[in-house]
Design a protein around this motif. Structure first.
Motif, PDB file in Angstrom:
ATOM      1  N   MET A 111       0.852  -1.188   0.000  1.00 36.53           N
ATOM      2  CA  MET A 111       0.000   0.000   0.000  1.00 36.53           C
ATOM      3  C   MET A 111       0.891   1.242   0.000  1.00 36.53           C
ATOM      4  SD  MET A 111      -2.933   0.946   2.730  1.00 36.53           S
ATOM      5  CE  MET A 111      -3.988   2.305   2.412  1.00 36.53           C
ATOM      6  N   PRO A 112       0.639   2.153  -0.927  1.00 39.29           N
ATOM      7  CA  PRO A 112       1.466   3.368  -0.989  1.00 39.29           C
ATOM      8  C   PRO A 112       1.292   4.228   0.253  1.00 39.29           C
ATOM      9  CG  PRO A 112       0.114   3.133  -2.967  1.00 39.29           C
ATOM     10  CD  PRO A 112      -0.336   2.095  -1.997  1.00 39.29           C
ATOM     11  N   ILE A 113       2.363   4.893   0.611  1.00 44.56           N
ATOM     12  CA  ILE A 113       2.335   5.804   1.757  1.00 44.56           C
ATOM     13  C   ILE A 113       1.867   7.181   1.284  1.00 44.56           C
ATOM     14  CG2 ILE A 113       4.752   6.507   1.542  1.00 44.56           C
ATOM     15  CD1 ILE A 113       4.840   6.311   4.668  1.00 44.56           C
ATOM     16  N   GLN A 114       1.229   7.912   2.155  1.00 46.10           N
ATOM     17  CA  GLN A 114       0.723   9.247   1.828  1.00 46.10           C
ATOM     18  C   GLN A 114       1.593  10.314   2.492  1.00 46.10           C
ATOM     19  OE1 GLN A 114      -1.988   9.627  -0.293  1.00 46.10           O
ATOM     20  NE2 GLN A 114      -1.708   7.415  -0.484  1.00 46.10           N
ATOM     21  N   ALA A 115       1.614  11.509   1.914  1.00 41.57           N
ATOM     22  CA  ALA A 115       2.381  12.622   2.467  1.00 41.57           C
ATOM     23  C   ALA A 115       1.963  12.906   3.914  1.00 41.57           C
ATOM     24  CB  ALA A 115       2.210  13.870   1.601  1.00 41.57           C
ATOM     25  N   SER A 116       0.679  12.783   4.204  1.00 44.64           N
ATOM     26  CA  SER A 116       0.197  13.049   5.565  1.00 44.64           C
ATOM     27  C   SER A 116       0.750  12.036   6.565  1.00 44.64           C
ATOM     28  CB  SER A 116      -1.333  13.045   5.603  1.00 44.64           C
ATOM     29  OG  SER A 116      -1.838  11.788   5.176  1.00 44.64           O
ATOM     30  N   GLU A 117       0.955  10.789   6.129  1.00 43.57           N
ATOM     31  CA  GLU A 117       1.534   9.771   7.010  1.00 43.57           C
ATOM     32  C   GLU A 117       2.995  10.084   7.313  1.00 43.57           C
ATOM     33  OE1 GLU A 117       0.414   5.553   5.997  1.00 43.57           O
ATOM     34  OE2 GLU A 117      -0.358   6.604   4.224  1.00 43.57           O
ATOM     35  N   ILE A 118       3.722  10.546   6.314  1.00 42.21           N
ATOM     36  CA  ILE A 118       5.125  10.918   6.502  1.00 42.21           C
ATOM     37  C   ILE A 118       5.204  12.075   7.484  1.00 42.21           C
ATOM     38  CG2 ILE A 118       7.190  11.837   5.368  1.00 42.21           C
ATOM     39  CD1 ILE A 118       6.148  10.377   2.814  1.00 42.21           C
ATOM     40  N   GLU A 119       4.363  13.081   7.278  1.00 41.65           N
ATOM     41  CA  GLU A 119       4.351  14.229   8.184  1.00 41.65           C
ATOM     42  C   GLU A 119       4.037  13.788   9.614  1.00 41.65           C
ATOM     43  OE1 GLU A 119       2.144  18.490   9.064  1.00 41.65           O
ATOM     44  OE2 GLU A 119       1.920  17.598   7.078  1.00 41.65           O
ATOM     45  N   ALA A 120       3.083  12.906   9.790  1.00 42.81           N
ATOM     46  CA  ALA A 120       2.704  12.444  11.126  1.00 42.81           C
ATOM     47  C   ALA A 120       3.863  11.708  11.807  1.00 42.81           C
ATOM     48  CB  ALA A 120       1.475  11.547  11.044  1.00 42.81           C
ATOM     49  N   LEU A 121       4.580  10.889  11.068  1.00 42.45           N
ATOM     50  CA  LEU A 121       5.727  10.177  11.641  1.00 42.45           C
ATOM     51  C   LEU A 121       6.814  11.157  12.081  1.00 42.45           C
ATOM     52  CD1 LEU A 121       6.019   7.190   9.158  1.00 42.45           C
ATOM     53  CD2 LEU A 121       5.535   7.033  11.609  1.00 42.45           C
ATOM     54  N   ILE A 122       7.093  12.137  11.247  1.00 45.88           N
ATOM     55  CA  ILE A 122       8.115  13.135  11.585  1.00 45.88           C
ATOM     56  C   ILE A 122       7.656  13.956  12.784  1.00 45.88           C
ATOM     57  CG2 ILE A 122       9.366  15.169  10.765  1.00 45.88           C
ATOM     58  CD1 ILE A 122       9.212  13.910   7.919  1.00 45.88           C
ATOM     59  N   ARG A 123       6.384  14.319  12.808  1.00 45.31           N
ATOM     60  CA  ARG A 123       5.839  15.154  13.876  1.00 45.31           C
ATOM     61  C   ARG A 123       5.926  14.464  15.239  1.00 45.31           C
ATOM     62  NH1 ARG A 123       4.772  19.892  13.553  1.00 45.31           N
ATOM     63  NH2 ARG A 123       4.004  19.813  11.429  1.00 45.31           N
ATOM     64  N   GLU A 124       5.870  13.134  15.273  1.00 45.19           N
ATOM     65  CA  GLU A 124       6.006  12.414  16.542  1.00 45.19           C
ATOM     66  C   GLU A 124       7.345  12.722  17.203  1.00 45.19           C
ATOM     67  OE1 GLU A 124       5.308   8.188  16.305  1.00 45.19           O
ATOM     68  OE2 GLU A 124       3.486   8.486  15.150  1.00 45.19           O
ATOM     69  N   SER A 125       8.402  12.841  16.402  1.00 51.10           N
ATOM     70  CA  SER A 125       9.735  13.128  16.938  1.00 51.10           C
ATOM     71  C   SER A 125      10.047  14.609  17.014  1.00 51.10           C
ATOM     72  CB  SER A 125      10.801  12.433  16.082  1.00 51.10           C
ATOM     73  OG  SER A 125      10.672  11.035  16.181  1.00 51.10           O
ATOM     74  N   PHE A 126       9.357  15.396  16.205  1.00 44.56           N
ATOM     75  CA  PHE A 126       9.598  16.837  16.144  1.00 44.56           C
ATOM     76  C   PHE A 126       8.268  17.576  16.240  1.00 44.56           C
ATOM     77  CE2 PHE A 126      12.876  14.609  13.745  1.00 44.56           C
ATOM     78  CZ  PHE A 126      14.030  15.082  14.339  1.00 44.56           C
ATOM     79  N   PRO A 127       7.645  17.562  17.425  1.00 45.34           N
ATOM     80  CA  PRO A 127       6.284  18.103  17.558  1.00 45.34           C
ATOM     81  C   PRO A 127       6.145  19.594  17.275  1.00 45.34           C
ATOM     82  CG  PRO A 127       7.209  17.555  19.709  1.00 45.34           C
ATOM     83  CD  PRO A 127       8.159  17.032  18.683  1.00 45.34           C
ATOM     84  N   ASP A 128       7.222  20.359  17.443  1.00 42.36           N
ATOM     85  CA  ASP A 128       7.133  21.804  17.231  1.00 42.36           C
ATOM     86  C   ASP A 128       7.722  22.245  15.895  1.00 42.36           C
ATOM     87  OD1 ASP A 128       5.937  22.160  19.757  1.00 42.36           O
ATOM     88  OD2 ASP A 128       7.915  22.072  20.711  1.00 42.36           O
ATOM     89  N   ALA A 129       8.081  21.301  15.055  1.00 39.69           N
ATOM     90  CA  ALA A 129       8.739  21.619  13.786  1.00 39.69           C
ATOM     91  C   ALA A 129       7.766  22.190  12.767  1.00 39.69           C
ATOM     92  CB  ALA A 129       9.399  20.375  13.205  1.00 39.69           C
ATOM     93  N   GLN A 130       8.341  22.963  11.847  1.00 40.21           N
ATOM     94  CA  GLN A 130       7.620  23.357  10.639  1.00 40.21           C
ATOM     95  C   GLN A 130       7.911  22.234   9.645  1.00 40.21           C
ATOM     96  OE1 GLN A 130       9.000  27.015   8.816  1.00 40.21           O
ATOM     97  NE2 GLN A 130       8.388  26.276   6.814  1.00 40.21           N
TER      98      GLN A 130
END
Length: 80
Positions: free
Chosen positions: A1-20
């Motif tokens: 199943m292809p990954i979505q841009a929103s899933e990538i953002e969510a994974l990154i946000r878990e480690s960098f909650p205040d990031a742009q």
């Protein structure tokens, strides 16, 4: 199943909650991301990018990874 841009953002946000975070790409495999976070201050670009790739939790691991390519730009915020 292809990954979505929103899933990538969510994974990154878990480690960098205040990031742009900006993730672009719509083919399910090739993406570009910009991550700007204060935790990158004092790190070189390789260290910054390793931190972000670690946040992806194996999604780019070889031929079994869901994410084929990620053009990644990282930086600390401007201190103006």
């Amino acid at each position: 199943m292809p990954i979505q841009a929103s899933e990538i953002e969510a994974l990154i946000r878990e480690s960098f909650p205040d990031a742009q975070i900006t993730v672009q790409g719509d083919d399910g495999a090739h993406f570009a991301a910009l991550v700007v976070d204060a935790s990158f201050k004092g790190m070189n670009r390789v260290q910054q990018q390793r931190a972000v790739f670690a946040a992806l939790k194996g999604k780019m691991d070889g031929s079994n990874g869901e994410l084929h390519a990620l053009a990644l730009t990282t930086r600390a915020p401007d201190s103006a």
